[in-house]
Design a protein around this motif. Structure first.
Motif: not given
Lengths: 250, 469
Positions: A76, A80, A95, A109, B418, B420-429, B431, B435, B439
């Motif tokens: 994924v 991106a 948060p 990244q 959650a 999947f959402y963060l990874m879909s913006r480019g961060v690694s699994e 990371e 995150l 949080g």
């Protein structure tokens, strides 16, 4: 004919072992705006999710190439990083990290480039201004306590800052008040200022499309593209609905 | 001031695991009457303290090991040095006087920087001795005392210490309280006079460094009527492969209408037995606020306790515990409501990963006198994978019908959606998961001063590293 950006052929995908996509073919060229329409349950969101790599969907067959590379074998994050973006209908709240810091981390990244925080901060401010969004957005924790409209605005902000080659907007306009729809439309206009950027808009709402130059419309019914055409299809569907295609489906 | 620490990406485990090969100038192994006497001599204790130590040793010898929590069988008392003195003069008030190798260790921990950044005072404990102590003049002018407890014992506050020392946590409390009473060494003494509000936090940074060393520091804080103090205790110990023991003791006296906030980030090495005791007594209208981050250690028993003795006294406890591979962390808190209109609020998060065991244990006691008291306990557990464990053991003992008591517990996992959402913006699994876990721990990090919040997020990041694949 524009250079090919995304090429989907015979894509089949399942959710919870139920086949949803039953052989989808789709071509999107560089700088083009495409619209995907279809009745509820046709598989529109499944297609968007399958392209992005949503773990809820299992790929059963078919091929997807993005910028000439096999998209389906990428993670994924790699998708991106390659320039694909999907807006979420209900993004999760995280948060502890601000929207601005999250986008910066994602860019660093995903694309492997180091950004200078103050230069990036300036860009965030300018983008917020272009969207008529309050400056404080960037400092708020990612989606935390955001209303439905605010979440979608934040998705548009991320799209503009991440600068993907292909952005898939999945019902980004649904359930929004007039103000939020305006922000989304403005965001799409901003995005299209880059001549090479492509869009795949999944929507029920012809209003958001009226101001846009749409290149191609695809109609998805029961997991297959049953009709393709120019922007005139939008008007036809808003007048007659999908029943015509569903009858064809048998 | 914190430029080298605020770059969250630039963290590696080595930042916390460094140690210098040491030259212990003096050390004693095992525990006998002679050893305790020797420690007392070495410390130049007043007579009452010498007797107190010997009495505590007797109690220690008569008290059984605790049998209700995580196993501490790996702890071999005969091989733990009860006292280690580093190569430094007893006390230093000037940073320049601290020996180079010790100073280097503290430099890497960022202590003088934090001080320059206008924190009110710094007390750093290297092994058993306080080697560096300082307090900013303007705070001292208000009559605030912040010093090492050993020298305070001989000065004008000697009687005050005699009056309070181990009165809240008596040596009879449990075996390791008795051990503490016998061999305690080093620690801080803080006194805030009536009506004085200390606007910037006082902080102390404790570390263990010598192999097989135990640490038994004592912290005694007295906040007088209407006064305010925020005290920060940070702990970070380098990794070592001989079992280590920490049995410190914290006693907090919060007078009428006073407020004391006590923040701790503990990051013990993974072979540490952390058997620490912390307790606060709060008088009428007073308030204690515990902020607690528990990281590291092999086994922890840690339950800061608030005794609400005066009408309207309040206690808030906010905690996060992270148990990774090979760790069994038993943490939580206790509250005793002894007066009417008292209230307590407990909000904890625990994270377990790689087979780590995290147990939340709490006890709320509402005595018959405590009419119209309120207590709300909320604990949430996050299991990062399928092999980790999380337990919740909340006890409520309510002896009046006139109380409002609530408890909620939630146990969850990181949702695929959650990630999947963060990874879909480019961060690694990796990371994305870090995150989400950071949080989750935000109840604590948002209560901490920035540099500590950043450090805590760094610790989470370090713990989450390698979680994938």
């Amino acid at each position: 004919m524009a250079n090919s950006l995304l090429s989907v052929s015979g894509l089949r995908a399942a959710a919870e072992e139920k086949e949803i996509l039953r052989g989808v073919d789709l071509e999107i060229g560089e700088g083009e705006t495409h619209v995907l329409m279809g009745p509820n349950g046709a598989g529109k969101s499944t297609l968007a999710g399958a392209l992005m790599g949503d773990p809820r969907y299992t790929i059963l067959g078919g091929e997807v190439s993005f910028k000439g590379e096999n998209l389906l074998e990428k993670s994924v994050s790699q998708r991106a990083g390659a320039g694909l973006f999907l807006s979420f209908q209900n993004p999760v709240e995280v948060p502890g990290i601000s929207l601005e810091n999250f986008i910066r981390t994602a860019i660093e990244q995903g694309k492997g480039e180091k950004l200078r925080p103050w230069v990036f901060h300036k860009e965030v401010k300018e983008t917020l201004a272009a969207l008529s969004m309050d400056e404080s957005y960037g400092e708020r924790d990612l989606n935390v306590g955001f209303s439905g409209g605010e979440k979608k605005k934040a998705e548009i902000l991320q799209m503009l800052l991440l600068k993907p080659s292909l952005a898939i907007l999945d019902e980004t306009d649904s359930g929004l008040d007039v103000d939020a729809v305006r922000t989304v439309s403005r965001g799409v206009e901003e995005f299209r200022k880059n001549e090479k950027a492509s869009l795949l808009i999944i929507t029920h709402n012809a209003a958001i499309l009226s101001a846009l130059k749409v290149d191609r419309v695809h109609v998805l019914v029961s997991g297959r593209i049953v009709k393709e055409g120019g922007p005139e299809l939008i008007e036809e569907i808003s007048r007659d609905g999908f029943s015509r295609f569903e009858v064809n489906e048998g | 001031m914190t430029d080298e620490k605020t770059q969250v990406q630039d963290v590696n485990r080595a930042f916390y695991d460094f140690r210098y090969e040491d030259r212990d100038s003096y050390r004693i192994d095992g525990l006998t009457k002679e050893i305790v006497q020797q420690i007392s001599e070495e410390k130049n204790d007043p007579e009452w303290m010498r007797e107190f130590r010997l009495k505590s040793l007797e109690i220690f010898n008569q008290t059984a090991m605790p049998d209700w929590g995580p196993s501490i069988e790996g702890l071999d008392m005969d091989h733990i040095a009860t006292y280690v003195r580093p190569n430094a003069q007893r006390m230093n008030t000037r940073w320049e006087d601290v020996p180079d190798d010790i100073r280097n260790t503290f430099d890497r921990l960022g202590i003088p920087k934090a001080e320059r950044a206008s924190l009110a005072g710094v007390g750093a404990q290297y092994d058993s001795e306080v080697v560096y102590h300082n307090i900013r003049e303007d705070v001292a002018k208000l009559g605030v005392v912040y010093t090492d407890i050993e020298s305070a014992l001989h000065g004008e506050y000697g009687d005050m210490i005699h009056e309070h020392f181990m009165k809240l946590v008596p040596p009879t409390d449990h075996k390791f309280a008795a051990l503490h009473g016998a061999v305690w060494s080093g620690g801080s003494f803080v006194y805030v006079p009536r009506g004085v509000s200390v606007e910037i936090p006082l902080q102390s940074y404790f570390r263990l460094n010598a192999a097989g060393a135990g640490q038994f520091e004592h912290t005694l804080i007295i906040v007088e009527e209407g006064a305010y103090l925020h005290f920060i205790e940070g702990c970070s110990a380098p990794k070592y492969n001989v079992a280590n023991l920490h049995a410190g003791c914290v006693e907090l006296f919060v007078a009428k209408n006073a407020t004391l906030r006590y923040s701790t980030i503990e990051n013990w090495s993974k072979n540490m037995y952390n058997l620490n005791t912390k307790r606060a007594r709060v008088e009428e209208g007073g308030k204690v606020e515990w902020i607690s981050g528990s990281f590291g250690s092999h086994v922890s028993y840690l339950y800061p306790m608030s005794v609400l003795n005066g009408k309207g006294a309040r206690s808030e406890f906010t905690g996060v515990t992270f148990a990774g591979k090979g760790q069994n962390l038993d943490t939580g808190c206790k509250v005793v409501h002894n007066a009417p209109d008292t209230s307590s609020y407990v909000n904890t998060r625990s994270i377990s990963k790689d087979g780590g065991i995290s147990t939340f244990r709490s006890a709320v006691v509402v005595n018959p006198k405590a009419e119209n008291s309120k207590s709300a306990v909320s604990c949430q557990s996050l299991m990062v994978d399928d092999v980790s464990r999380s337990d919740t053991i909340p006890a409520m003992d309510v002896r009046t019908s006139q109380a409002d008591i609530g408890h909620e517990a939630r146990i969850g996992r990181i949702s695929d959606e959650a990630v999947f959402y963060l990874m879909s913006r480019g961060v690694s699994e990796e990371e994305a998961r870090a995150l989400i876990v950071s949080g989750f721990a935000e109840n604590v990090s948002k209560e901490l001063p920035l540099e500590y919040a950043v450090e805590m997020n760094n610790l989470i990041r370090i713990e989450m590293k390698g979680a994938i694949g």
